[in-house]
Design a protein around this motif. Structure first.
Motif, PDB file in Angstrom:
ATOM      1  N   PRO A   4       0.834  -1.208   0.000  1.00 41.40           N
ATOM      2  CA  PRO A   4       0.000   0.000   0.000  1.00 41.40           C
ATOM      3  C   PRO A   4       0.865   1.253   0.000  1.00 41.40           C
ATOM      4  N   GLY A   5       0.523   2.200  -0.854  1.00 45.34           N
ATOM      5  CA  GLY A   5       1.283   3.438  -0.951  1.00 45.34           C
ATOM      6  C   GLY A   5       2.289   3.450  -2.073  1.00 45.34           C
ATOM      7  N   VAL A   6       2.562   2.305  -2.677  1.00 48.39           N
ATOM      8  CA  VAL A   6       3.524   2.221  -3.775  1.00 48.39           C
ATOM      9  C   VAL A   6       2.751   2.113  -5.081  1.00 48.39           C
ATOM     10  N   SER A   7       2.896   3.127  -5.933  1.00 49.63           N
ATOM     11  CA  SER A   7       2.200   3.137  -7.216  1.00 49.63           C
ATOM     12  C   SER A   7       3.136   2.663  -8.322  1.00 49.63           C
ATOM     13  N   TYR A   8       2.658   2.755  -9.546  1.00 50.38           N
ATOM     14  CA  TYR A   8       3.434   2.298 -10.695  1.00 50.38           C
ATOM     15  C   TYR A   8       4.737   3.084 -10.832  1.00 50.38           C
ATOM     16  N   VAL A  65       9.910   7.887   1.230  1.00 46.50           N
ATOM     17  CA  VAL A  65       9.276   8.663   2.304  1.00 46.50           C
ATOM     18  C   VAL A  65       7.838   9.007   1.912  1.00 46.50           C
ATOM     19  N   GLN A  66       7.625   9.386   0.655  1.00 46.52           N
ATOM     20  CA  GLN A  66       6.266   9.698   0.208  1.00 46.52           C
ATOM     21  C   GLN A  66       5.384   8.456   0.230  1.00 46.52           C
ATOM     22  N   ALA A  67       5.933   7.310  -0.178  1.00 50.25           N
ATOM     23  CA  ALA A  67       5.176   6.060  -0.148  1.00 50.25           C
ATOM     24  C   ALA A  67       4.856   5.646   1.291  1.00 50.25           C
ATOM     25  N   ALA A  68       5.798   5.865   2.199  1.00 45.51           N
ATOM     26  CA  ALA A  68       5.553   5.543   3.606  1.00 45.51           C
ATOM     27  C   ALA A  68       4.472   6.447   4.183  1.00 45.51           C
ATOM     28  N   ASN A  69       4.505   7.744   3.826  1.00 44.26           N
ATOM     29  CA  ASN A  69       3.453   8.666   4.263  1.00 44.26           C
ATOM     30  C   ASN A  69       2.083   8.209   3.766  1.00 44.26           C
ATOM     31  N   THR A  70       2.016   7.818   2.516  1.00 44.22           N
ATOM     32  CA  THR A  70       0.755   7.364   1.941  1.00 44.22           C
ATOM     33  C   THR A  70       0.284   6.077   2.603  1.00 44.22           C
ATOM     34  N   THR A  74      -2.829   7.457   4.526  1.00 49.98           N
ATOM     35  CA  THR A  74      -3.945   7.380   3.584  1.00 49.98           C
ATOM     36  C   THR A  74      -4.471   5.960   3.436  1.00 49.98           C
ATOM     37  N   CYS A  75      -3.565   5.012   3.179  1.00 51.45           N
ATOM     38  CA  CYS A  75      -3.983   3.632   2.948  1.00 51.45           C
ATOM     39  C   CYS A  75      -4.240   2.869   4.236  1.00 51.45           C
ATOM     40  N   ASN A  76      -3.748   3.390   5.352  1.00 54.03           N
ATOM     41  CA  ASN A  76      -3.896   2.754   6.663  1.00 54.03           C
ATOM     42  C   ASN A  76      -3.417   1.302   6.661  1.00 54.03           C
ATOM     43  N   ASP A  77      -2.217   1.097   6.141  1.00 53.77           N
ATOM     44  CA  ASP A  77      -1.598  -0.219   6.184  1.00 53.77           C
ATOM     45  C   ASP A  77      -1.368  -0.585   7.643  1.00 53.77           C
ATOM     46  N   GLU A  78      -1.940  -1.683   8.062  1.00 57.70           N
ATOM     47  CA  GLU A  78      -1.927  -2.044   9.487  1.00 57.70           C
ATOM     48  C   GLU A  78      -0.517  -2.282  10.012  1.00 57.70           C
ATOM     49  N   TYR A  79       0.321  -2.951   9.232  1.00 52.09           N
ATOM     50  CA  TYR A  79       1.678  -3.286   9.661  1.00 52.09           C
ATOM     51  C   TYR A  79       2.539  -2.029   9.822  1.00 52.09           C
ATOM     52  N   LEU A  80       2.581  -1.189   8.790  1.00 50.95           N
ATOM     53  CA  LEU A  80       3.392   0.020   8.858  1.00 50.95           C
ATOM     54  C   LEU A  80       2.787   1.063   9.794  1.00 50.95           C
ATOM     55  N   SER A  81       1.456   1.097   9.907  1.00 54.41           N
ATOM     56  CA  SER A  81       0.816   2.070  10.805  1.00 54.41           C
ATOM     57  C   SER A  81       1.147   1.780  12.261  1.00 54.41           C
ATOM     58  N   ARG A  82       1.138   0.490  12.633  1.00 50.03           N
ATOM     59  CA  ARG A  82       1.513   0.135  14.008  1.00 50.03           C
ATOM     60  C   ARG A  82       2.961   0.496  14.295  1.00 50.03           C
ATOM     61  N   PHE A  83       3.837   0.230  13.328  1.00 54.58           N
ATOM     62  CA  PHE A  83       5.247   0.571  13.483  1.00 54.58           C
ATOM     63  C   PHE A  83       5.411   2.084  13.622  1.00 54.58           C
ATOM     64  N   TYR A  84       4.710   2.832  12.782  1.00 56.87           N
ATOM     65  CA  TYR A  84       4.783   4.297  12.826  1.00 56.87           C
ATOM     66  C   TYR A  84       4.270   4.829  14.164  1.00 56.87           C
ATOM     67  N   GLU A  85       3.129   4.360  14.622  1.00 55.67           N
ATOM     68  CA  GLU A  85       2.549   4.849  15.878  1.00 55.67           C
ATOM     69  C   GLU A  85       3.458   4.553  17.061  1.00 55.67           C
ATOM     70  N   ARG A  86       4.092   3.378  17.042  1.00 56.51           N
ATOM     71  CA  ARG A  86       4.997   3.024  18.128  1.00 56.51           C
ATOM     72  C   ARG A  86       6.197   3.969  18.170  1.00 56.51           C
ATOM     73  N   LEU A  87       6.748   4.302  17.007  1.00 55.12           N
ATOM     74  CA  LEU A  87       7.893   5.204  16.967  1.00 55.12           C
ATOM     75  C   LEU A  87       7.496   6.653  17.190  1.00 55.12           C
ATOM     76  N   ALA A  88       6.354   7.061  16.654  1.00 54.11           N
ATOM     77  CA  ALA A  88       5.921   8.456  16.774  1.00 54.11           C
ATOM     78  C   ALA A  88       5.598   8.813  18.217  1.00 54.11           C
ATOM     79  N   SER A  89       5.277   7.822  19.038  1.00 59.60           N
ATOM     80  CA  SER A  89       5.004   8.113  20.443  1.00 59.60           C
ATOM     81  C   SER A  89       6.300   8.456  21.204  1.00 59.60           C
TER      82      SER A  89
END
Length: 125
Positions: A4-8, A65-70, A74-89
């Motif tokens: 999720p977040g990676v386009s063509y 970085v743009q793909a990770a942001n997306t 935006t896409c709410n990828d569960e795996y990367l979102s959990r990782f992001y929330e853990r680090l952002a805290s």
């Protein structure tokens, strides 16, 4: 493109920049090639891990970085979102996104090396 977040365009640019994936020894060498590895300064008993080295392609770092942001926002990828929330805290959000971009690059390396699709661990389908 199954991440999720990676386009063509993102997938094509990363693949073109990395070239043949078999030329890398492992995921750490790919991360170092792109410049997402931390700078380590050592002297005697002290060790300081600084910011990313930025020694690789700025275009690929920016795309990751743009793909990770997306993927996270935006896409709410569960795996990367959990990782992001853990680090952002613990850290600020920019450092957490760059860490997600690094994780995404490691995922891309293993996907290309093994010929698999995106299937994150500990995520129910």
């Amino acid at each position: 493109m199954t991440i999720p977040g990676v386009s063509y365009y993102t997938a094509l640019s990363i693949y073109a920049e990395l070239g043949e994936i078999s030329r890398f020894d492992g995921d750490k060498s790919v991360v170092s090639y792109v410049g997402l590895n931390p700078v380590i300064r050592e002297s005697g008993d002290s060790r300081i891990e600084g910011s990313i080295s930025k020694r690789g392609s700025g275009r690929v770092r920016w795309l990751l970085v743009q793909a990770a942001n997306t993927a996270v926002h935006t896409c709410n990828d569960e795996y990367l979102s959990r990782f992001y929330e853990r680090l952002a805290s613990r850290k600020n959000s920019q450092k957490a996104i760059v860490a997600c971009a690094r994780k995404m690059l490691v995922l891309i390396y293993h996907m290309l090396d093994r010929g698999e699709v995106y299937d994150p661990p500990d995520v129910s389908a």
